[in-house]
Design a protein around this motif. Sequence first.
Motif, PDB file in Angstrom:
ATOM      1  N   LEU A  93       1.875  21.874  51.295  1.00  0.00           N
ATOM      2  CA  LEU A  93       0.810  20.931  50.946  1.00  0.00           C
ATOM      3  C   LEU A  93      -0.543  21.609  50.797  1.00  0.00           C
ATOM      4  O   LEU A  93      -1.470  21.029  50.226  1.00  0.00           O
ATOM      5  N   ALA A  94      -0.672  22.847  51.294  1.00  0.00           N
ATOM      6  CA  ALA A  94      -1.924  23.594  51.116  1.00  0.00           C
ATOM      7  C   ALA A  94      -2.102  24.078  49.691  1.00  0.00           C
ATOM      8  O   ALA A  94      -3.214  24.476  49.305  1.00  0.00           O
ATOM      9  N   ASP A  95      -1.034  24.033  48.904  1.00  0.00           N
ATOM     10  CA  ASP A  95      -1.089  24.486  47.514  1.00  0.00           C
ATOM     11  C   ASP A  95      -1.278  23.287  46.598  1.00  0.00           C
ATOM     12  O   ASP A  95      -0.527  22.306  46.683  1.00  0.00           O
ATOM     13  N   PRO A  96      -2.267  23.302  45.699  1.00  0.00           N
ATOM     14  CA  PRO A  96      -2.532  22.119  44.853  1.00  0.00           C
ATOM     15  C   PRO A  96      -1.355  21.706  43.978  1.00  0.00           C
ATOM     16  O   PRO A  96      -1.121  20.511  43.775  1.00  0.00           O
ATOM     17  N   VAL A  97      -0.626  22.668  43.433  1.00  0.00           N
ATOM     18  CA  VAL A  97       0.499  22.329  42.560  1.00  0.00           C
ATOM     19  C   VAL A  97       1.595  21.619  43.358  1.00  0.00           C
ATOM     20  O   VAL A  97       2.139  20.594  42.935  1.00  0.00           O
ATOM     21  N   ALA A  98       1.933  22.164  44.521  1.00  0.00           N
ATOM     22  CA  ALA A  98       2.956  21.543  45.355  1.00  0.00           C
ATOM     23  C   ALA A  98       2.488  20.182  45.864  1.00  0.00           C
ATOM     24  O   ALA A  98       3.263  19.216  45.887  1.00  0.00           O
ATOM     25  N   ALA A  99       1.217  20.091  46.270  1.00  0.00           N
ATOM     26  CA  ALA A  99       0.697  18.823  46.771  1.00  0.00           C
ATOM     27  C   ALA A  99       0.728  17.745  45.690  1.00  0.00           C
ATOM     28  O   ALA A  99       1.019  16.570  45.975  1.00  0.00           O
ATOM     29  N   ALA A 100       0.452  18.132  44.449  1.00  0.00           N
ATOM     30  CA  ALA A 100       0.515  17.167  43.348  1.00  0.00           C
ATOM     31  C   ALA A 100       1.934  16.663  43.143  1.00  0.00           C
ATOM     32  O   ALA A 100       2.161  15.490  42.817  1.00  0.00           O
ATOM     33  N   THR A 101       2.914  17.538  43.345  1.00  0.00           N
ATOM     34  CA  THR A 101       4.318  17.132  43.234  1.00  0.00           C
ATOM     35  C   THR A 101       4.654  16.090  44.292  1.00  0.00           C
ATOM     36  O   THR A 101       5.298  15.071  44.009  1.00  0.00           O
ATOM     37  N   ALA A 110       4.073   8.054  44.850  1.00  0.00           N
ATOM     38  CA  ALA A 110       3.966   6.939  43.910  1.00  0.00           C
ATOM     39  C   ALA A 110       5.327   6.313  43.619  1.00  0.00           C
ATOM     40  O   ALA A 110       5.446   5.093  43.474  1.00  0.00           O
ATOM     41  N   VAL A 111       6.371   7.138  43.534  1.00  0.00           N
ATOM     42  CA  VAL A 111       7.707   6.613  43.247  1.00  0.00           C
ATOM     43  C   VAL A 111       8.262   5.844  44.440  1.00  0.00           C
ATOM     44  O   VAL A 111       8.817   4.743  44.294  1.00  0.00           O
ATOM     45  N   VAL A 112       8.103   6.406  45.631  1.00  0.00           N
ATOM     46  CA  VAL A 112       8.694   5.814  46.831  1.00  0.00           C
ATOM     47  C   VAL A 112       7.820   4.693  47.392  1.00  0.00           C
ATOM     48  O   VAL A 112       8.312   3.769  48.034  1.00  0.00           O
ATOM     49  N   GLY A 113       6.495   4.785  47.155  1.00  0.00           N
ATOM     50  CA  GLY A 113       5.583   3.746  47.636  1.00  0.00           C
ATOM     51  C   GLY A 113       5.122   3.948  49.065  1.00  0.00           C
ATOM     52  O   GLY A 113       4.803   2.984  49.761  1.00  0.00           O
ATOM     53  N   ARG A 114       5.080   5.194  49.504  1.00  0.00           N
ATOM     54  CA  ARG A 114       4.584   5.494  50.845  1.00  0.00           C
ATOM     55  C   ARG A 114       4.153   6.959  50.903  1.00  0.00           C
ATOM     56  O   ARG A 114       4.445   7.735  49.987  1.00  0.00           O
ATOM     57  N   ASP A 115       3.444   7.328  51.985  1.00  0.00           N
ATOM     58  CA  ASP A 115       3.076   8.717  52.236  1.00  0.00           C
ATOM     59  C   ASP A 115       4.340   9.427  52.736  1.00  0.00           C
ATOM     60  O   ASP A 115       4.699   9.354  53.913  1.00  0.00           O
TER      61      ASP A 115
END
Length: 318
Positions: free
Chosen positions: A26-34, A40-45
């Motif tokens: 999650l510290a990497d922007p590309v991975a965090a965007a994934t 958004a798909v699952v509807g939760r964090d």
Amino acid sequence: MTAPRGPAVVLPGEEGSRPGMVDPWLADPVAAATVSEVDAVVGRDVAAWWRDPATAPDPVAAHLEVVVTGVAGFRSLTARGLFPAVVAGHGVGEFAALVAAGALELDQVVELVHWRAELLCLAPRPSCAGLAAVLGPGAEQVARAAVAAVGDDGPLCVAALDAPQRTVLSGGRTELARAAEVVREAGLELVRLPGRAPCHGPLMEPVAAHLATALADLDWSAPLVPVVPNADGEPTRDPGRLRSALRRHLTAPVLWEATSRALAGAGATSVVEIGAVPVLGPLVAQVHPHLPVHLAAGPGTPVPTAVPGPALAGSVPT
């Protein structure tokens, strides 16, 4: 025509799942965007959901996290210059491999993996049936001898041909207990894989039947790099072959030893496993002891980046 040379990327399945394994990425922007796409798909964090100890026994959470971590890590590493020659995933990790290579979209695979994990309730519970690994030299021959010894007494089959010293059996509790006797008599060890459904055998036919409609609705593209499916162990960029192999995924054995052999033939000069702990790398090393293996557990992991190749789905310019 000579295959492009470069690292192979391998993505673990259920056995590599660990709560919170996505957190270092999650510290990497590309991975965090994934991961945000998956929110958004699952509807939760989802990251908070996965690191909650209460969710550890939930196969939906475990399967989604290992798949999404594989995709997020792959996108992070390709954005930093990793150019794989071939991609493969073990078990549910095959879904991550298909997204990573560009054969399937992330959102549809997240929904499919979610549904697949829920459908496992149709298979016998782990207390009644499951998986067990035969460990030691000649594991395949001993495993097949155990299947022959059990015969028609109940469901027992080879579920995964993982490496020269590891073959996995799938079957009922009684049948696995009988198999353990055969394995011990041969001087090898049989180790139950805790909490695992009896995948890759006939006990999964009810799950496969219910999953067939969802598989038929997938939108396929030609992957940018070859993928090695579990069901046939041969690299391909043909969406038709990948589709056919995925239909057999739950009931056919995982041909991981064949996959490991295919990696070098597909141009692999090293292997990068994206996961929390080494799972697939040691299996590949049994087949190719001189092939360098790297574990990428987060974005700071040094990985081979020297061999150029095509831009991959999810990668960004550096």
